[in-house]
Scaffold this motif. Sequence first.
Motif, short mmCIF file in Angstrom:
data_model
loop_
_atom_site.label_atom_id
_atom_site.label_comp_id
_atom_site.label_asym_id
_atom_site.label_seq_id
_atom_site.Cartn_x
_atom_site.Cartn_y
_atom_site.Cartn_z
N ASP A 210 0.81 -1.23 0.00
CA ASP A 210 0.00 0.00 0.00
C ASP A 210 0.84 1.27 0.00
O ASP A 210 0.39 2.31 -0.47
N LEU A 211 2.03 1.20 0.60
CA LEU A 211 2.88 2.39 0.71
C LEU A 211 4.28 2.07 0.18
O LEU A 211 5.23 1.90 0.95
N PRO A 212 4.40 1.99 -1.11
CA PRO A 212 5.69 1.56 -1.68
C PRO A 212 6.85 2.48 -1.34
O PRO A 212 8.01 2.06 -1.41
N ASP A 213 6.55 3.71 -0.94
CA ASP A 213 7.63 4.65 -0.65
C ASP A 213 8.07 4.64 0.81
O ASP A 213 9.01 5.34 1.18
N THR A 214 7.38 3.88 1.64
CA THR A 214 7.75 3.92 3.05
C THR A 214 9.01 3.11 3.31
O THR A 214 9.42 2.28 2.48
N ARG A 215 9.64 3.34 4.45
CA ARG A 215 10.85 2.59 4.81
C ARG A 215 10.46 1.45 5.74
O ARG A 215 10.08 1.67 6.89
N LEU A 216 10.60 0.24 5.26
CA LEU A 216 10.09 -0.90 6.02
C LEU A 216 10.89 -1.18 7.28
O LEU A 216 10.34 -1.68 8.27
N VAL B 91 9.05 0.75 14.50
CA VAL B 91 7.90 1.40 15.14
C VAL B 91 6.88 0.35 15.58
O VAL B 91 6.32 0.41 16.67
N ALA B 92 6.64 -0.62 14.71
CA ALA B 92 5.64 -1.66 15.02
C ALA B 92 6.04 -2.48 16.24
O ALA B 92 5.18 -3.02 16.94
N ASP B 93 7.34 -2.55 16.50
CA ASP B 93 7.82 -3.33 17.64
C ASP B 93 7.67 -2.60 18.97
O ASP B 93 7.85 -3.20 20.03
N LEU B 94 7.40 -1.30 18.93
CA LEU B 94 7.28 -0.53 20.18
C LEU B 94 6.04 -0.97 20.94
O LEU B 94 5.04 -1.37 20.34
N PRO B 95 6.07 -0.85 22.28
CA PRO B 95 4.85 -1.12 23.06
C PRO B 95 3.73 -0.19 22.62
O PRO B 95 3.97 0.91 22.12
N ASP B 96 2.48 -0.65 22.79
CA ASP B 96 1.32 0.07 22.24
C ASP B 96 1.29 1.56 22.57
O ASP B 96 1.15 2.41 21.69
N PRO C 68 10.59 9.78 7.04
CA PRO C 68 10.29 8.95 5.86
C PRO C 68 8.94 8.23 5.92
O PRO C 68 8.48 7.72 4.91
N LEU C 69 8.34 8.16 7.10
CA LEU C 69 7.06 7.44 7.20
C LEU C 69 5.90 8.32 6.75
O LEU C 69 5.77 9.45 7.23
N PRO C 70 5.05 7.82 5.88
CA PRO C 70 3.83 8.58 5.52
C PRO C 70 2.90 8.62 6.74
O PRO C 70 2.46 7.58 7.21
#
Lengths: 174, 170
Positions: free
Chosen positions: A112-118, A124-129, B18-20
Amino acid sequence: MVLLRTGDSDVSAALVREAQGGSDEAFERLYRHHAPRIFALALRMTRTRGEAEDVTQEVFLRAWRSLGTFRRGSTFATWIHSIARNVVFDGSRTRKIPLVGIDEHLRDLARDLPDTRLDLERAVADLPDRARMAVLLAAAGHTYEEIAAIMETAIGTVKAQVHRARQLLKEALA
Amino acid sequence: MNDDSTHDLEDLRRELAPLPLAIEPPDALWNRIRGGIASGRIARTPTGPRWWQLAAAALIIFGGGYMAGRRSPGARAANPAPAASNRPSATAADIQRSGTDYVVALAAFRQLAGKDPRSIEQAREAALATFHGASKELAAITPDDPTARNIRRASASPSSPAESSRGLSF
């Protein structure tokens, strides 16, 4: 047609007054301006587009129902993000978010976001909620005071969360 | 601390630049919200055939037959639950619609059941039985899917509201 720009809180306030008077059109303009940030936040909190859409929908339905409680002195952006925080964390108790793992979440984001940095998305996804939400609000331009108001916590707690989150992000990206 | 925390904030924004941070939701979402505003009812429309949507749909199919059979054994033979369409596209639509109805029904019950412990317990039992039935179907469809296995295992084990309120762990 009123065009909104980020930070254009005066225009938002005018639209809120119109919406409080029952104007669907004004509320739609508020939605068009604020929904992309709410949706992005919800997507990174829930990890699934379906859940993010449900959260966004619930946020704006609650906002519509509660427009009468919105008061001058606060910004619509802060207010709507407070509702988002409630929906996300209320939902987390009953829906047990996130429903998918980080790898699947990243696959969806890459599509969905080809330009984002995975690598950054993963960190970020690994951070606590709660830390993740504070970090995302900070990155979106909210001040410590606004984040504390949204999260209903002390400013010192937010500062500590942001500081700790930066450390975790650095370690993850090292 | 003020200087450090200010730097933290500025550095964080730079690092996450860099994050949208604004992502357009689907166009249909506003229509759902407008419909909810107009009707006063939350209209949840799944957007894709995710596993949980399939599971929710299976819940309806299984639970509908299960509850109908319990209430009226004779009626089941006379009035079987509607069979899914042979056309895959129609079946997918049935699944989405049924899953939505299940979730909306639970959400509505959560708000309306209020303080009646008996009705809450009855609804909880029905919801779990349905959920377990769906998890079996889901596991049968995708036997190698660890998520499906976890759902089935978790849905089979809750024994009390306190335990089940902890939710499922994946």
